[in-house]
Design a protein around this motif. Structure first.
Motif, short mmCIF file in Angstrom:
data_model
loop_
_atom_site.label_atom_id
_atom_site.label_comp_id
_atom_site.label_asym_id
_atom_site.label_seq_id
_atom_site.Cartn_x
_atom_site.Cartn_y
_atom_site.Cartn_z
N PRO B 65 0.84 -1.20 0.00
CA PRO B 65 0.00 0.00 0.00
C PRO B 65 0.88 1.24 0.00
CG PRO B 65 0.12 -0.92 2.21
CD PRO B 65 0.97 -1.81 1.33
N LEU B 66 0.29 2.36 -0.41
CA LEU B 66 1.03 3.62 -0.47
C LEU B 66 0.20 4.71 0.20
CD1 LEU B 66 3.74 3.90 -1.95
CD2 LEU B 66 2.51 4.96 -3.84
N GLU B 67 0.85 5.73 0.72
CA GLU B 67 0.12 6.81 1.38
C GLU B 67 -0.25 7.92 0.40
OE1 GLU B 67 2.59 7.89 4.73
OE2 GLU B 67 2.60 5.79 5.39
N SER B 68 0.68 8.22 -0.51
CA SER B 68 0.47 9.31 -1.46
C SER B 68 -0.64 8.95 -2.45
CB SER B 68 1.79 9.55 -2.20
OG SER B 68 1.57 10.29 -3.34
N LEU B 69 -1.57 9.89 -2.65
CA LEU B 69 -2.75 9.60 -3.48
C LEU B 69 -2.71 10.33 -4.81
CD1 LEU B 69 -5.55 10.04 -0.78
CD2 LEU B 69 -4.52 7.90 -1.58
N ASP B 70 -3.19 9.64 -5.86
CA ASP B 70 -3.34 10.27 -7.17
C ASP B 70 -4.78 10.65 -7.44
OD1 ASP B 70 -0.54 9.81 -7.99
OD2 ASP B 70 -1.14 7.71 -7.78
N LEU B 71 -5.69 9.87 -6.88
CA LEU B 71 -7.11 10.13 -7.11
C LEU B 71 -7.86 9.90 -5.80
CD1 LEU B 71 -9.33 10.72 -9.19
CD2 LEU B 71 -9.41 8.28 -9.71
N LEU B 72 -8.56 10.95 -5.37
CA LEU B 72 -9.32 10.84 -4.12
C LEU B 72 -10.80 10.95 -4.46
CD1 LEU B 72 -9.52 10.87 -1.00
CD2 LEU B 72 -9.17 13.33 -1.08
N VAL B 73 -11.54 9.90 -4.14
CA VAL B 73 -12.98 9.89 -4.41
C VAL B 73 -13.69 10.13 -3.08
CG1 VAL B 73 -14.89 8.57 -5.40
CG2 VAL B 73 -12.55 8.21 -6.25
N SER B 88 -0.99 13.80 -4.34
CA SER B 88 0.26 14.12 -5.05
C SER B 88 0.05 15.38 -5.89
CB SER B 88 0.65 12.94 -5.94
OG SER B 88 -0.34 12.74 -6.92
N ALA B 89 1.13 15.85 -6.47
CA ALA B 89 1.10 17.12 -7.20
C ALA B 89 0.04 17.14 -8.31
CB ALA B 89 2.48 17.41 -7.78
N ASP B 90 -0.07 16.02 -9.03
CA ASP B 90 -1.04 15.97 -10.13
C ASP B 90 -2.36 15.35 -9.69
OD1 ASP B 90 1.06 16.88 -11.68
OD2 ASP B 90 1.76 14.82 -12.02
N GLY B 91 -2.53 15.21 -8.40
CA GLY B 91 -3.69 14.49 -7.89
C GLY B 91 -5.01 15.19 -8.17
N LEU B 92 -6.07 14.39 -8.19
CA LEU B 92 -7.41 14.91 -8.48
C LEU B 92 -8.39 14.43 -7.41
CD1 LEU B 92 -9.17 16.31 -10.78
CD2 LEU B 92 -9.64 13.97 -11.56
N VAL B 93 -9.34 15.32 -7.06
CA VAL B 93 -10.38 14.93 -6.11
C VAL B 93 -11.71 14.88 -6.84
CG1 VAL B 93 -11.52 15.47 -3.93
CG2 VAL B 93 -9.14 16.14 -4.28
N VAL B 94 -12.39 13.73 -6.76
CA VAL B 94 -13.72 13.61 -7.32
C VAL B 94 -14.70 13.79 -6.18
CG1 VAL B 94 -15.39 12.03 -8.40
CG2 VAL B 94 -13.00 12.06 -9.18
N ILE B 95 -15.60 14.76 -6.32
CA ILE B 95 -16.47 15.08 -5.20
C ILE B 95 -17.84 15.54 -5.69
CG2 ILE B 95 -15.73 17.50 -5.03
CD1 ILE B 95 -15.70 16.95 -1.91
N ASP B 96 -18.83 15.35 -4.86
CA ASP B 96 -20.20 15.76 -5.19
C ASP B 96 -20.26 17.29 -5.28
OD1 ASP B 96 -23.00 16.29 -5.21
OD2 ASP B 96 -23.35 14.37 -4.19
N HIS B 116 -30.31 8.35 -8.71
CA HIS B 116 -31.00 8.45 -7.43
C HIS B 116 -30.00 8.15 -6.32
CE1 HIS B 116 -34.85 9.01 -9.20
NE2 HIS B 116 -34.77 7.88 -9.92
N GLY B 117 -30.28 8.68 -5.15
CA GLY B 117 -29.37 8.57 -4.01
C GLY B 117 -28.71 7.22 -3.81
N ARG B 118 -29.51 6.15 -3.80
CA ARG B 118 -28.93 4.85 -3.48
C ARG B 118 -28.06 4.30 -4.61
NH1 ARG B 118 -33.58 0.22 -3.90
NH2 ARG B 118 -31.78 -1.02 -3.31
N PHE B 119 -28.11 4.93 -5.79
CA PHE B 119 -27.27 4.47 -6.90
C PHE B 119 -26.08 5.39 -7.13
CE2 PHE B 119 -31.54 2.81 -7.67
CZ PHE B 119 -31.27 1.45 -7.76
N SER B 120 -25.87 6.36 -6.20
CA SER B 120 -24.80 7.33 -6.46
C SER B 120 -23.42 6.66 -6.41
CB SER B 120 -24.89 8.49 -5.48
OG SER B 120 -24.79 8.02 -4.17
N ASN B 121 -23.30 5.53 -5.68
CA ASN B 121 -21.99 4.85 -5.70
C ASN B 121 -21.71 4.25 -7.09
OD1 ASN B 121 -23.97 2.86 -5.27
ND2 ASN B 121 -22.59 1.55 -4.10
N ILE B 122 -22.79 3.85 -7.78
CA ILE B 122 -22.60 3.31 -9.13
C ILE B 122 -22.23 4.44 -10.09
CG2 ILE B 122 -23.69 1.99 -11.01
CD1 ILE B 122 -23.24 0.45 -8.32
N ALA B 123 -22.84 5.61 -9.87
CA ALA B 123 -22.46 6.78 -10.68
C ALA B 123 -20.99 7.11 -10.45
CB ALA B 123 -23.34 7.97 -10.32
N ALA B 124 -20.55 6.99 -9.19
CA ALA B 124 -19.14 7.25 -8.88
C ALA B 124 -18.23 6.25 -9.62
CB ALA B 124 -18.91 7.17 -7.37
#
Lengths: 283, 562
Positions: B65-73, B88-96, B116-124
């Motif tokens: 495992p690694l601590e440094s993140l490239d993509l944060l959901v 990380s420097a080029d990292g991206l955050v995916v957020i509502d 719909h709310g309960r399917f938002s994880n599938i949208a993610a």
């Protein structure tokens, strides 16, 4: 044809006059009456003077830890349902150290005969109170007398709708032997609580004390009536009822496993094709 | 090639469908031909809190495992706040889009419009999968496989959410780098440590399993229960751990290869039973999935602090072996080996794993299932009588018959016993029986999995590890070697018995030896010193409940960021 001689005769480590001798005799008689050969029977016991009993006859034996005979017996029965499995141990082992297993075994209704030598005292450790010792009973470990209420195994078992609940007395060998035979024949957990004197450490509940009180249930008594069984189960005093107090026909635990209908687990191969199918689902 | 991996962290509250999202994304990545290593972090609660599912993905095997993140959901605001500094420097955050947090590197997704709310994880899943360049048909199929065909209306909703998210991402996402595509991806499994233990056990011939639920071991039990009917297993939830081990011993005595699974506190309850298995010479495999203690400790986190518990568990002296799998593959193969040893030596054999490995999904190359033979249980009945279950032999191993399977009587006793299994207080028999049982330890010792040495034979720095820390330690060494340092690793996947002749020269030839362990006392170092006299003076120890990472090891070694 199996005879009592097939079960042998051995020297024991018990005190002269101990109730265990009569129980051992009743067990052998019951096995012969059940037409079981020694190799078809597995005794599982814990620790205590009663738990030594399986060493004094011919059979398969697993003499395990104090209080843990029911789980071992449960595992063995689930591995080989063809074995006639009998747990034989004392009141301390089954109702004290193994109390949780006692409740769980009744809930499961595993097809095991549970024979509890109940002398209301710890013998092997020299006379401390057991879970069934009467309130006020004085011992070296309880010099002010026992403070706790005694455990009533019969009432607990009936309350939990155990499949087969009986009480016997070591002084009535043929009666006891018949109870054990019926317990073995019963499909499901069969509790047989056997009252017996401890000649060394229980000077209150002596042979004469039990003999005066133990009274077989009348022939018209109906052990399938739960409410009257609850009433009988709570009787303890000048008169102590013995016999089959309650029975029902709940399904035995091992019958829930289709695989066990095919016999002992050791005879069943690993289904390689099925395993492959299961593992492939991880792709 | 650790440099070319991408590290994705999904964070949110329990109950948001975070693990489902993580598993779907992980499976889609594996099916697309990538290697993954998952780290799950969760709290001891059913709803709320802060949970994480991290996937490190690469073209080659990912080992740590690694601590440094490239993509944060970030499925909630807390996740964005808590983990932004790991980006990380080029990292991206995916957020509502609805969340009230802001930064330049945010991709703000209108989840409420997509599903719909309960399917938002599938949208993610749709958003993240598209960002990574995953094929949408492959993701849709993974979705269908995951939920099965039973719930047709759900499947349609799921597919709608996925499609909307994929289309939205194509229209809105910035030029974020996708993963390099893999042509003709190989067929591989996605599997975690506990799943591999369950499957390894079944393949080895397991027929009986008893347990009492305890994190992080429970998924071994659940997996076995899932396969029980089809594979003809008896799986029983016992009233407590004491019952579980005693049931397994009873079943094994009567011929069923048996296993129990638990964690530290539950194992503590089983300890008297371990001694019983050894005394009655009954085979049993014991899985201990470690979590931080003492007592209830951190129920859902990881640690390697029960080596000494398992090593010394059980009163009296008797032989045992302790395997500490490093990878998911080793979970499978060492479980099989544990069954073989248990049956052959008629004694308890241990698998010491931990929460990190138990829950860590990896890309696993398919097992050669056809050529895996199960253990052969018991022995054929001898012609001669009487049968002596505990016959004293040169090897210490006695012929094991099963009760009820022949006319011979099988007698076993937790008391000291004669050769025929009956209770005895004959002190000369006692001495012979102790020696008989301990003779088996020499044999077990001759079959140990040797420690694995990697790198320079005469290194400046030798890193010593055991169990699930292997990957983090090897990646640390790889990084240091890339910086022109002479670094080697010595890893133990079996921690007992130890055979000093297999590793002493490595310890003695290194200029500096450092042990890296997930505990506070350096338990393997202490064991090596006890057995060999060699003192490992420097240790890198982690005991905050998280797995060792290359970054955490480098920090402790004072190398900063490599």
């Amino acid at each position: 044809m199996v005879t009592i001689d097939d079960y042998g005769e051995y020297e024991t480590a018990w005190c002269p006059g101990c109730g265990n001798f009569s129980i051992l005799k009743a067990v052998k008689q019951a096995l012969v009456a059940s037409r079981l050969e020694p190799h078809q029977v597995l005794f599982v016991s814990g620790i205590g003077q009663a738990a030594k009993a399986p060493h004094y006859l011919n059979a398969n034996v697993f003499n395990g830890l104090h209080g843990r005979s029911l789980p071992v017996a449960t595992g063995a029965k689930l591995a080989n349902p063809k074995l006639a499995v009998i747990v034989e141990s004392g009141d301390g082992c089954n109702y004290g150290e193994g109390g949780n297993h006692f409740l769980a075994a009744i809930r499961r209704n595993i097809d095991v005969t549970l024979l509890v030598h109940n002398n209301q005292v710890y013998g092997l450790t020299k006379g401390q109170a057991s879970p069934t010792t009467a309130e006020g009973f004085v011992t070296k470990a309880q010099p002010e007398g026992v403070f706790s209420m005694p455990f009533n195994p019969i009432a607990v078992a009936v309350a939990m709708h155990a499949g087969f609940v009986a009480r016997g007395f070591s002084g009535m060998i043929d009666h006891l032997s018949n109870l054990i035979q019926q317990g073995i024949a019963h499909r499901g957990l069969a509790l047989i609580d056997v009252l017996q004197p401890c000649v060394s450490f229980n000077k209150v509940n002596t042979f004469a004390w039990y003999k005066e009180r133990c009274e077989p249930l009348p022939p018209e008594y109906n052990p399938t009536d739960w409410q009257s069984a609850m009433k009988i189960a709570c009787e303890w005093g000048d008169k102590i009822p013995i016999g089959i107090i309650y029975r029902n026909d709940r399904i035995a635990f091992e019958e829930h496993f289709p695989v066990l209908a095919q016999g002992p687990l050791v005879e069943q191969d690993v289904d390689g094709a099925m395993l492959k199918e299961i593992i492939e689902a991880y792709v | 090639m650790p440099e070319s991996t991408m590290n994705i962290l999904i964070g949110g509250e329990a109950g948001q469908g975070l693990v489902t999202l993580g598993q779907l994304l992980a499976k889609s990545l594996v099916r697309s031909g990538y290697f993954i290593a998952v780290t799950q972090g969760y709290q001891s609660r059913i709803r709320g809190g802060h949970n994480t599912f991290a996937i490190r993905v690469g073209l080659d095997e990912v080992i740590a495992p690694l601590e440094s993140l490239d993509l944060l959901v970030a499925l909630d605001e807390d996740t964005a706040t808590l983990h932004q500094r790991e980006l990380s420097a080029d990292g991206l955050v995916v957020i509502d889009r609805a969340f009230d947090v802001d930064a330049d590197s945010f991709l703000k997704v209108p989840f409420k419009e997509l599903a719909h709310g309960r399917f938002s994880n599938i949208a993610a899943l749709g958003v993240v999968g598209s960002l990574l360049g995953l094929d949408d048909a492959l993701m849709a199929k993974t979705l269908d496989d995951f939920f099965g065909k039973k719930k047709a209306h759900l499947a349609a909703e799921n597919r709608r959410a996925l499609k909307a998210a994929v289309e939205w991402t194509a229209a809105h996402s910035t030029a974020w780098c996708k993963l390099p595509a893999v042509s003709n991806p190989a067929r591989r499994f996605m599997m975690n440590g506990n799943e591999a233990i369950a499957l390894g056990a079944i393949s080895a011939g397991l027929k009986f399993y008893a347990f009492y639920p305890m994190t992080p071991s429970t998924s071994v039990s659940v997996n076995l229960a899932t396969h029980a009917k089809r594979m003809g297993l008896v799986v029983e939830q016992a009233e407590d751990e004491i019952a579980a081990i005693n049931m397994a011993i009873g079943a094994s005595f009567a011929g069923a290869p048996s296993m129990v699974g638990t964690s530290g506190g539950g194992f503590a309850l089983m300890v008297e039973g371990i001694s019983l298995a050894a005394m009655t010479e009954t085979p049993v495999v014991v899985v201990v999935a470690q979590r931080p203690g003492p007592a209830t400790g951190l129920p859902t986190r990881t640690e390697q602090a029960d080596l000494e518990l398992v090593l010394y568990a059980g009163h009296g002296e008797f032989p045992r072996a302790i395997f500490a799998p490093a990878t998911v593959e080793e979970c499978f193969h060492l479980t099989r080996k544990a069954f073989e040893l248990a049956e052959r030596f008629q004694t308890p054999i241990f698998l010491l794993t931990d929460q990190f490995l138990a829950d860590s999904y990896r890309t696993v190359r398919p097992f050669d299932v056809e050529n895996l033979s199960p253990v052969h249980v018991g022995a054929h009945a001898p012609e001669s009588s009487p049968y002596l279950r505990f016959a004293i032999t040169e090897s210490g191993i006695s012929l094991r018959l099963l009760p009820g399977m022949s006319e011979h009587l099988v007698v076993a006793d937790s008391d000291e016993h004669t050769e025929d299994g009956h209770i005895t207080e004959d002190l000369s028999i006692r001495t012979q029986m102790v020696e008989k049982r301990l003779r088996k330890e020499g044999w077990i010792g001759s079959l140990v999995v040797p420690p694995e040495m990697q790198g320079d034979e005469v290194p400046d720095l030798l890193l010593v590890s055991w169990g699930s820390s292997k990957g983090a330690v090897e990646e640390t060494a790889w990084r240091l070697r890339s910086a022109k340092q002479r670094v080697a690793t010595l890893h133990f996947s079996q921690v007992w018995p130890l055979r000093p002749e297999e590793f002493m020269r490595h310890l003695e030839s290194a200029r500096q030896v450092v042990s890296v362990e997930g505990n506070a006392l350096g338990q393997l170092s202490r064991l090596i010193r006890r057995e060999t006299g060699f003192e490992i003076k420097k240790q890198v120890l982690r005991y905050d409940g998280l797995p060792l990472t290359p970054e955490s090891i480098l920090r402790e070694l004072n190398y900063g960021n490599h």
